[in-house]
Design a protein around this motif. Structure first.
Motif, short mmCIF file in Angstrom:
data_model
loop_
_atom_site.label_atom_id
_atom_site.label_comp_id
_atom_site.label_asym_id
_atom_site.label_seq_id
_atom_site.Cartn_x
_atom_site.Cartn_y
_atom_site.Cartn_z
N ASP B 246 -63.14 -5.83 -69.33
CA ASP B 246 -64.11 -5.96 -70.65
C ASP B 246 -64.21 -7.36 -71.03
O ASP B 246 -64.32 -8.04 -71.38
CB ASP B 246 -63.96 -5.48 -71.60
CG ASP B 246 -63.58 -3.66 -70.95
OD1 ASP B 246 -65.04 -3.60 -70.40
OD2 ASP B 246 -62.50 -3.26 -71.22
N ILE B 249 -68.73 -8.88 -71.48
CA ILE B 249 -69.94 -8.27 -71.69
C ILE B 249 -70.96 -8.51 -71.78
O ILE B 249 -71.17 -9.03 -73.35
CB ILE B 249 -69.33 -7.02 -72.64
CG1 ILE B 249 -68.29 -6.17 -72.12
CG2 ILE B 249 -70.54 -5.89 -73.11
CD1 ILE B 249 -67.84 -5.30 -73.13
N THR B 251 -74.31 -8.77 -73.50
CA THR B 251 -74.98 -8.51 -75.53
C THR B 251 -76.09 -9.44 -75.31
O THR B 251 -76.36 -10.84 -75.22
CB THR B 251 -74.59 -8.42 -76.46
OG1 THR B 251 -73.68 -10.64 -77.18
CG2 THR B 251 -73.15 -7.43 -75.97
N ARG B 270 -73.86 -1.12 -62.62
CA ARG B 270 -73.20 -1.95 -63.76
C ARG B 270 -72.17 -0.60 -64.17
O ARG B 270 -72.44 0.22 -64.07
CB ARG B 270 -73.64 -2.14 -65.16
CG ARG B 270 -74.84 -1.28 -66.01
CD ARG B 270 -75.62 -2.22 -66.55
NE ARG B 270 -77.07 -0.67 -66.94
CZ ARG B 270 -77.52 -1.10 -67.83
NH1 ARG B 270 -77.49 -2.34 -68.76
NH2 ARG B 270 -78.33 -0.35 -68.09
N ASN B 272 -70.29 -1.72 -68.02
CA ASN B 272 -70.71 -2.25 -69.12
C ASN B 272 -70.83 -2.96 -69.27
O ASN B 272 -70.84 -4.01 -70.66
CB ASN B 272 -69.79 -1.01 -70.28
CG ASN B 272 -68.25 -1.72 -70.01
OD1 ASN B 272 -68.14 -2.88 -68.58
ND2 ASN B 272 -67.09 -2.32 -70.79
N GLU B 273 -70.93 -4.08 -68.28
CA GLU B 273 -70.54 -5.84 -68.30
C GLU B 273 -72.51 -6.09 -68.96
O GLU B 273 -72.26 -7.68 -69.37
CB GLU B 273 -69.79 -6.04 -67.15
CG GLU B 273 -71.23 -5.83 -66.04
CD GLU B 273 -71.01 -4.74 -65.28
OE1 GLU B 273 -70.39 -3.92 -66.05
OE2 GLU B 273 -71.53 -4.65 -63.59
N ILE B 274 -73.82 -5.59 -69.00
CA ILE B 274 -74.79 -5.92 -69.43
C ILE B 274 -74.71 -4.56 -70.43
O ILE B 274 -74.67 -3.52 -70.05
CB ILE B 274 -75.44 -5.74 -68.19
CG1 ILE B 274 -75.61 -7.15 -67.75
CG2 ILE B 274 -77.01 -6.03 -68.94
CD1 ILE B 274 -76.48 -7.42 -66.20
N SER B 275 -75.32 -4.79 -71.96
CA SER B 275 -75.06 -4.05 -73.01
C SER B 275 -76.55 -3.48 -72.63
O SER B 275 -77.43 -4.00 -71.93
CB SER B 275 -75.22 -4.36 -74.26
OG SER B 275 -75.64 -3.73 -74.53
N VAL B 276 -76.67 -2.09 -72.55
CA VAL B 276 -77.83 -1.42 -72.32
C VAL B 276 -79.14 -2.18 -73.24
O VAL B 276 -80.25 -2.21 -72.87
CB VAL B 276 -78.46 0.35 -72.41
CG1 VAL B 276 -77.47 0.64 -71.40
CG2 VAL B 276 -77.63 0.39 -73.69
N LYS B 277 -78.47 -2.64 -74.30
CA LYS B 277 -79.62 -3.53 -75.49
C LYS B 277 -80.29 -3.96 -74.69
O LYS B 277 -81.58 -4.85 -74.84
CB LYS B 277 -78.92 -3.97 -76.81
CG LYS B 277 -78.52 -2.63 -77.29
CD LYS B 277 -77.89 -3.14 -78.51
CE LYS B 277 -77.21 -1.64 -79.36
NZ LYS B 277 -75.71 -2.36 -79.88
N ASP B 279 -81.67 -4.34 -71.39
CA ASP B 279 -82.19 -3.99 -70.84
C ASP B 279 -83.86 -4.29 -71.02
O ASP B 279 -84.82 -4.67 -70.07
CB ASP B 279 -82.44 -2.67 -70.27
CG ASP B 279 -81.06 -2.17 -70.10
OD1 ASP B 279 -79.96 -3.03 -69.39
OD2 ASP B 279 -80.13 -0.78 -69.97
#
Lengths: 139, 313
Positions: B246, B249, B251, B270, B272-277, B279
Motif C-alpha cells: 500500500d 495509492i 487518489t 490494478r 488498489n494502487e489507483i482509487s476507482v474515484k 477512473d
C-alpha cells in the motif's frame, strides 16, 4: 627448488598466486597420465608472487575458461624444447556453463539442460550478464 | 524458412525506432479503417501459450488475431498443458510450431521466450517473462502516449510503484531511451528500486533521471504518470509484500497539483494502487490503453507474419 623444464607441453605462467589449484581442478589435470607440476608462490618481478602450472603434454585447453579464471595468465606452448606459441589471455566475450545464473526466476533454474550462457558487458568492471534474464555478475 | 530469417519479439530492443513508429502508424490505420484488415490473416493461426494467468494480454492477442480474420489455439495456464508433466519449453514450442503460424508466450521464468525462439521456425512474441520483459505492453504504452500526446519525445515520465520486478517498467524505459529529451522520475520504495542493470542503461544513454520515494512531490513535473501494481507473485516472502503493497495509492486528492494534460497509465490489473474515484478523471488513460493494446498487437502480428494489407488499400 628444482623442477624440470618442459620439453613438449604447456606452461601456464603468471597465474595469480593461490589460484593454481582451482585451475588445476577445473581443467581436470588430475586425470592426465603425463607429468604435471603445480608451483605456488614463485617470485615475480611483475606481480610479487605468482603460480605456475607445467604440463608435460600438448593438450586442448579451454582458453575461455582460463581467461575467465585469470585474464593475466600467459599460455606457452612448447615443442621439442622450443617455444611454439605464446598466448596472452583476456576475459572471454562469452562464457558457456562456467558461471551459473543464481536468479531463481531465470529459466535456467528449472530447465536443467539449458546451457548457462553469460556475455561480457563491461570488461573494465569485469561484469557478465546472463543472456536469458539479464542478471549481472561481477567476477 | 530458416530460423535466422524469422523475426521474433523477445525484447522491445528487437524493434528499431523506425519499426516501432511503423507499427504505431499501422495501428492508427487499423483504428481508422478496421475493414481493410478483417481478412488479412485468413487461414493463419496464432497459438497463445500462457504458462501464467493473464486477462488482458491473452484476450487482446486472441481478439487481435480474430479481428484480422485468423484463428487462435492455446492454453491459459501451465496446469492445462504438458508443462504440468515436466515438459520443457523447447519441446512445447517444437510441437506447437507445427500447429500455428505465430506464437505468443507468457512464462513465469525469465528468458523462456528466448529459449522458445531458438527451437522453432515460427515467430515468437514474448507476452511477459517473469519480472523481465513485456514488450507488447510497451508497444501498447507507446501507442497510448503517442495518441494522447501526439509525440514520443520531450516529456517527463514518472514511473511509480514496483520498479524492481515491474517488467513493463523496464521495457518502457528501454524503449523511450531511444526517443529524444525524455526525463524519468523513478518513484518507488527503497526495496523496489529499478535494478542495477537498468540504472546502468540509463547512465550509459546519458538520460536525465532521478530516483525518489515521494509521489506527491514529483506530481507537478509529470507529463505521464505510469502506475504499477506491487506484484504479490514476485515476492518469495509474504511479509515483504504486505509491508510494501500500500505504499502508493493514487487518489483524486493526490492529483491536485498535477498538470491538466497529465496522462495516467497503468498496465493493469490494478489492485488498489489507483482509487476507482480516479477512473472518471479525464486524465485516466488506463482503460483506453487496453484498446490500444489490441490494435498494436494486430499491427505486430501483421509485421511478424510479413503481411501488408495497408499497401493494397
Amino acid at each position: 627448488m628444482n623442477i624440470d623444464g618442459v620439453t613438449t607441453g604447456i606452461v601456464l605462467d603468471h597465474i595469480q598466486a593461490g589460484k593454481s589449484m582451482e585451475i588445476y581442478e577445473y581443467l581436470g589435470l588430475d586425470k592426465l597420465q603425463s607429468c604435471v607440476a603445480v608451483i605456488q608462490n614463485v617470485r615475480s618481478a611483475k606481480y610479487g608472487k605468482k603460480d605456475i602450472i607445467k604440463i608435460d603434454e600438448l593438450i586442448d585447453l579451454n582458453l575461455d575458461v582460463l581467461g575467465y579464471f585469470d585474464p593475466n595468465i600467459t599460455v606457452n606452448y612448447i615443442k621439442d624444447g622450443k617455444l611454439l606459441e605464446k598466448k596472452h589471455l583476456a576475459l572471454p566475450d562469452r562464457l558457456t556453463d562456467v558461471l551459473h545464473c543464481k536468479n531463481p526466476r531465470c529459466i535456467t533454474s528449472c530447465e536443467q539442460e539449458i546451457p548457462h550462457v553469460f556475455e561480457l558487458v563491461d570488461r573494465e568492471k569485469k561484469i557478465y550478464r546472463c543472456i536469458y534474464c539479464d542478471t549481472q555478475v561481477r567476477v | 524458412m530458416q530460423r535466422d530469417q524469422i523475426r521474433n519479439l523477445i525484447s522491445i530492443l528487437d524493434l528499431s525506432v523506425d519499426e516501432i513508429n511503423g507499427l504505431i502508424d499501422v495501428a492508427n490505420d487499423i483504428d481508422q479503417h478496421p475493414e481493410r484488415y478483417q481478412e488479412a490473416c485468413r487461414h493463419k493461426q496464432l497459438a497463445t501459450l500462457f504458462f501464467e494467468p493473464s486477462t488482458r494480454t491473452r484476450l487482446s492477442f486472441e481478439s487481435a488475431m480474430l479481428s484480422l480474420g485468423g484463428s487462435v489455439l492455446g492454453f491459459s495456464s501451465a496446469n492445462s498443458s504438458s508443462a504440468a508433466k515436466g515438459e520443457s519449453v523447447s519441446d512445447t514450442v517444437r510441437t506447437v510450431g507445427n500447429y500455428a503460424d505465430i506464437i505468443a508466450m507468457r512464462h513465469p521464468k525469465e528468458g523462456a521466450p528466448m529459449i522458445a525462439s531458438q527451437h522453432t521456425v515460427v515467430p515468437i512474441i514474448n507476452a511477459g517473462d517473469g519480472g523481465h520483459f513485456h514488450p507488447t505492453q510497451t508497444l501498447t504504452d507507446l501507442l497510448t502516449i503517442s495518441r494522447k500526446k501526439g509525440r514520443l519525445s520531450d516529456m517527463t515520465i514518472g514511473l511509480c510503484g514496483d520498479l524492481k520486478f515491474g517488467r513493463t517498467v523496464h521495457s518502457l524505459i528501454e524503449a523511450t531511451l531511444r526517443y529524444p529529451n525524455i526525463r524519468y522520475i523513478l518513484i518507488s520504495p527503497e526495496e523496489l528500486r529499478v535494478p542495477e542493470y537498468m540504472i546502468d542503461e540509463l547512465k550509459e544513454a546519458g538520460a536525465d533521471f532521478e530516483e525518489v520515494t515521494d509521489l506527491e512531490a514529483a506530481m507537478p513535473q509529470l507529463d505521464i504518470l505510469y502506475m504499477t501494481r506491487i506484484q504479490k507473485e514476485r515476492f518469495f516472502n509474504e511479509e515483504d509484500y504486505l509491508r510494501l503493497k500500500d505504499t502508493y495509492i493514487l487518489t483524486p486528492d493526490k492529483l491536485k497539483n498535477a498538470k491538466s494534460d497529465l496522462s495516467i497509465l497503468h498496465p493493469l490489473p490494478r489492485v488498489n494502487e489507483i482509487s476507482v474515484k480516479v477512473d472518471e478523471d479525464p486524465r485516466a488513460c488506463y482503460f483506453y490503453q487496453t484498446l490500444c493494446g489490441k490494435q498494436i498487437r494486430m499491427a505486430l502480428i501483421l509485421f511478424l507474419l510479413g503481411i501488408h494489407p495497408e499497401e493494397q488499400a
